[in-house]
Motif scaffolding. Structure first.
Motif, PDB file in Angstrom:
ATOM      1  N   GLN A   7      -3.310  32.921 -22.581  1.00  0.00           N
ATOM      2  CA  GLN A   7      -4.689  32.811 -22.124  1.00  0.00           C
ATOM      3  C   GLN A   7      -5.400  31.734 -22.905  1.00  0.00           C
ATOM      4  O   GLN A   7      -5.209  31.608 -24.107  1.00  0.00           O
ATOM      5  CB  GLN A   7      -5.396  34.156 -22.315  1.00  0.00           C
ATOM      6  CG  GLN A   7      -6.803  34.175 -21.740  1.00  0.00           C
ATOM      7  CD  GLN A   7      -7.382  35.580 -21.718  1.00  0.00           C
ATOM      8  OE1 GLN A   7      -6.964  36.439 -22.463  1.00  0.00           O
ATOM      9  NE2 GLN A   7      -8.340  35.805 -20.845  1.00  0.00           N
ATOM     10  N   CYS A   8      -6.227  30.935 -22.205  1.00  0.00           N
ATOM     11  CA  CYS A   8      -6.972  29.882 -22.881  1.00  0.00           C
ATOM     12  C   CYS A   8      -8.377  30.391 -23.194  1.00  0.00           C
ATOM     13  O   CYS A   8      -8.747  31.474 -22.779  1.00  0.00           O
ATOM     14  CB  CYS A   8      -7.012  28.623 -22.014  1.00  0.00           C
ATOM     15  SG  CYS A   8      -8.336  28.641 -20.788  1.00  0.00           S
ATOM     16  N   PRO A   9      -9.179  29.602 -23.945  1.00  0.00           N
ATOM     17  CA  PRO A   9     -10.533  30.066 -24.308  1.00  0.00           C
ATOM     18  C   PRO A   9     -11.432  30.274 -23.086  1.00  0.00           C
ATOM     19  O   PRO A   9     -12.467  30.909 -23.186  1.00  0.00           O
ATOM     20  CB  PRO A   9     -11.079  28.932 -25.193  1.00  0.00           C
ATOM     21  CG  PRO A   9      -9.894  28.140 -25.610  1.00  0.00           C
ATOM     22  CD  PRO A   9      -8.862  28.304 -24.541  1.00  0.00           C
ATOM     23  N   HIS A  10     -11.028  29.732 -21.937  1.00  0.00           N
ATOM     24  CA  HIS A  10     -11.841  29.893 -20.727  1.00  0.00           C
ATOM     25  C   HIS A  10     -11.345  31.037 -19.858  1.00  0.00           C
ATOM     26  O   HIS A  10     -11.636  31.102 -18.669  1.00  0.00           O
ATOM     27  CB  HIS A  10     -11.858  28.578 -19.927  1.00  0.00           C
ATOM     28  CG  HIS A  10     -12.330  27.408 -20.725  1.00  0.00           C
ATOM     29  ND1 HIS A  10     -11.483  26.411 -21.165  1.00  0.00           N
ATOM     30  CD2 HIS A  10     -13.555  27.116 -21.224  1.00  0.00           C
ATOM     31  CE1 HIS A  10     -12.185  25.533 -21.882  1.00  0.00           C
ATOM     32  NE2 HIS A  10     -13.425  25.939 -21.946  1.00  0.00           N
ATOM     33  N   ASP A  11     -10.531  31.898 -20.457  1.00  0.00           N
ATOM     34  CA  ASP A  11     -10.025  33.082 -19.748  1.00  0.00           C
ATOM     35  C   ASP A  11      -9.088  32.752 -18.590  1.00  0.00           C
ATOM     36  O   ASP A  11      -8.942  33.542 -17.673  1.00  0.00           O
ATOM     37  CB  ASP A  11     -11.185  33.957 -19.233  1.00  0.00           C
ATOM     38  CG  ASP A  11     -11.894  34.658 -20.383  1.00  0.00           C
ATOM     39  OD1 ASP A  11     -11.308  34.748 -21.476  1.00  0.00           O
ATOM     40  OD2 ASP A  11     -13.027  35.111 -20.170  1.00  0.00           O
ATOM     41  N   HIS A  12      -8.482  31.575 -18.614  1.00  0.00           N
ATOM     42  CA  HIS A  12      -7.434  31.304 -17.625  1.00  0.00           C
ATOM     43  C   HIS A  12      -6.153  31.928 -18.152  1.00  0.00           C
ATOM     44  O   HIS A  12      -5.777  31.713 -19.294  1.00  0.00           O
ATOM     45  CB  HIS A  12      -7.208  29.793 -17.454  1.00  0.00           C
ATOM     46  CG  HIS A  12      -8.431  29.057 -17.030  1.00  0.00           C
ATOM     47  ND1 HIS A  12      -8.812  27.870 -17.600  1.00  0.00           N
ATOM     48  CD2 HIS A  12      -9.357  29.361 -16.097  1.00  0.00           C
ATOM     49  CE1 HIS A  12      -9.942  27.472 -17.032  1.00  0.00           C
ATOM     50  NE2 HIS A  12     -10.295  28.354 -16.115  1.00  0.00           N
ATOM     51  N   ARG A  13      -5.495  32.684 -17.317  1.00  0.00           N
ATOM     52  CA  ARG A  13      -4.226  33.267 -17.751  1.00  0.00           C
ATOM     53  C   ARG A  13      -3.069  32.559 -17.078  1.00  0.00           C
ATOM     54  O   ARG A  13      -3.154  32.205 -15.914  1.00  0.00           O
ATOM     55  CB  ARG A  13      -4.180  34.751 -17.370  1.00  0.00           C
ATOM     56  CG  ARG A  13      -5.157  35.555 -18.173  1.00  0.00           C
ATOM     57  CD  ARG A  13      -5.026  36.990 -17.799  1.00  0.00           C
ATOM     58  NE  ARG A  13      -5.945  37.801 -18.562  1.00  0.00           N
ATOM     59  CZ  ARG A  13      -5.901  39.126 -18.578  1.00  0.00           C
ATOM     60  NH1 ARG A  13      -5.003  39.768 -17.860  1.00  0.00           N
ATOM     61  NH2 ARG A  13      -6.754  39.814 -19.294  1.00  0.00           N
ATOM     62  N   GLU A  34      -0.493  23.950 -23.362  1.00  0.00           N
ATOM     63  CA  GLU A  34      -1.840  23.796 -22.850  1.00  0.00           C
ATOM     64  C   GLU A  34      -2.049  24.559 -21.555  1.00  0.00           C
ATOM     65  O   GLU A  34      -1.122  24.834 -20.813  1.00  0.00           O
ATOM     66  CB  GLU A  34      -2.214  22.324 -22.692  1.00  0.00           C
ATOM     67  CG  GLU A  34      -1.389  21.567 -21.682  1.00  0.00           C
ATOM     68  CD  GLU A  34      -1.897  20.143 -21.526  1.00  0.00           C
ATOM     69  OE1 GLU A  34      -1.936  19.642 -20.397  1.00  0.00           O
ATOM     70  OE2 GLU A  34      -2.270  19.542 -22.564  1.00  0.00           O
ATOM     71  N   CYS A  35      -3.300  24.917 -21.346  1.00  0.00           N
ATOM     72  CA  CYS A  35      -3.679  25.642 -20.133  1.00  0.00           C
ATOM     73  C   CYS A  35      -3.447  24.736 -18.925  1.00  0.00           C
ATOM     74  O   CYS A  35      -3.944  23.608 -18.900  1.00  0.00           O
ATOM     75  CB  CYS A  35      -5.148  26.051 -20.215  1.00  0.00           C
ATOM     76  SG  CYS A  35      -5.770  26.718 -18.671  1.00  0.00           S
ATOM     77  N   PRO A  36      -2.693  25.196 -17.919  1.00  0.00           N
ATOM     78  CA  PRO A  36      -2.427  24.347 -16.744  1.00  0.00           C
ATOM     79  C   PRO A  36      -3.674  24.128 -15.898  1.00  0.00           C
ATOM     80  O   PRO A  36      -3.712  23.240 -15.065  1.00  0.00           O
ATOM     81  CB  PRO A  36      -1.370  25.135 -15.971  1.00  0.00           C
ATOM     82  CG  PRO A  36      -1.517  26.547 -16.429  1.00  0.00           C
ATOM     83  CD  PRO A  36      -2.037  26.493 -17.843  1.00  0.00           C
ATOM     84  N   ILE A  37      -4.699  24.917 -16.115  1.00  0.00           N
ATOM     85  CA  ILE A  37      -5.904  24.807 -15.294  1.00  0.00           C
ATOM     86  C   ILE A  37      -6.914  23.859 -15.932  1.00  0.00           C
ATOM     87  O   ILE A  37      -7.450  22.981 -15.284  1.00  0.00           O
ATOM     88  CB  ILE A  37      -6.512  26.199 -15.029  1.00  0.00           C
ATOM     89  CG1 ILE A  37      -5.503  27.038 -14.246  1.00  0.00           C
ATOM     90  CG2 ILE A  37      -7.820  26.080 -14.235  1.00  0.00           C
ATOM     91  CD1 ILE A  37      -5.722  28.509 -14.334  1.00  0.00           C
ATOM     92  N   CYS A  38      -7.184  24.015 -17.249  1.00  0.00           N
ATOM     93  CA  CYS A  38      -8.209  23.173 -17.870  1.00  0.00           C
ATOM     94  C   CYS A  38      -7.672  22.308 -19.004  1.00  0.00           C
ATOM     95  O   CYS A  38      -8.398  21.485 -19.537  1.00  0.00           O
ATOM     96  CB  CYS A  38      -9.370  24.033 -18.373  1.00  0.00           C
ATOM     97  SG  CYS A  38      -8.931  25.075 -19.779  1.00  0.00           S
ATOM     98  N   GLY A  39      -6.408  22.489 -19.397  1.00  0.00           N
ATOM     99  CA  GLY A  39      -5.838  21.621 -20.419  1.00  0.00           C
ATOM    100  C   GLY A  39      -6.158  22.009 -21.854  1.00  0.00           C
ATOM    101  O   GLY A  39      -5.796  21.291 -22.778  1.00  0.00           O
TER     102      GLY A  39
HETATM  103 ZN   LIG Z   1      -7.927  27.104 -19.149  1.00  0.00          ZN
END
Ligand SMILES: [Zn+2]
Length: 144
Positions: A7-13, A34-39
């Protein structure tokens, strides 16, 4: 091969594939995860596999687009396709099936499906972990 729920700091899992837990720690410290959604590279590990909730009501996260949007898009599409291949599609029986698994009435496994925002909220209130996942229509067709 180890599949970790991240999970990233923006709650993307999302899921990450690593040779081992140590490999994950090492890649994390070198900011290779890295988060695939926001990097974002401040990624943390979640304790258990979330069940997937492909809600129609979900819209894509509104984070600002990365420099190379098309590359990211391809990355996200690949990640989504992996998720689709590794989960059982239960369609509109999602809420019912998630409950059965939660109460040990069905074998534990990753499932995906469609549910209403009301049902998803009710599941969360019952302590059942669901994850909204926007899936482009183009990805759904060949796999179902
Ligand atoms: Zn993210």
């Amino acid at each position: 091969m180890k599949v970790l729920d991240l999970q990233c700091p923006h709650d993307h899992r999302f899921e990450g594939w690593f040779a081992s837990a140590d490999d994950f720690e090492s890649q994390l410290s070198r900011k290779l995860v890295e988060c695939p959604i926001c990097g974002a590279t401040e990624v943390s590990r979640l304790p258990s596999a979330p069940r997937l909730n492909l809600s129609k009501a979900t819209s894509a996260p509104s984070d600002k687009a990365p420099a190379n949007a098309s590359e990211l898009q391809a990355h996200v599409m690949r990640a989504l396709r992996e998720v689709l291949e590794k989960t059982e599609n239960v369609g509109d029986r999602f809420a019912e099936e998630a409950r059965r698994i939660h109460y040990n009435e069905a074998p534990a496994r990753s499932i995906r499906g469609v549910t209403t925002p009301e049902d998803a909220r009710a599941l969360v209130e019952e302590g059942i972990d669901v994850m909204p996942l926007p899936v482009p229509a183009a990805l759904k067709e060949p796999l179902q």
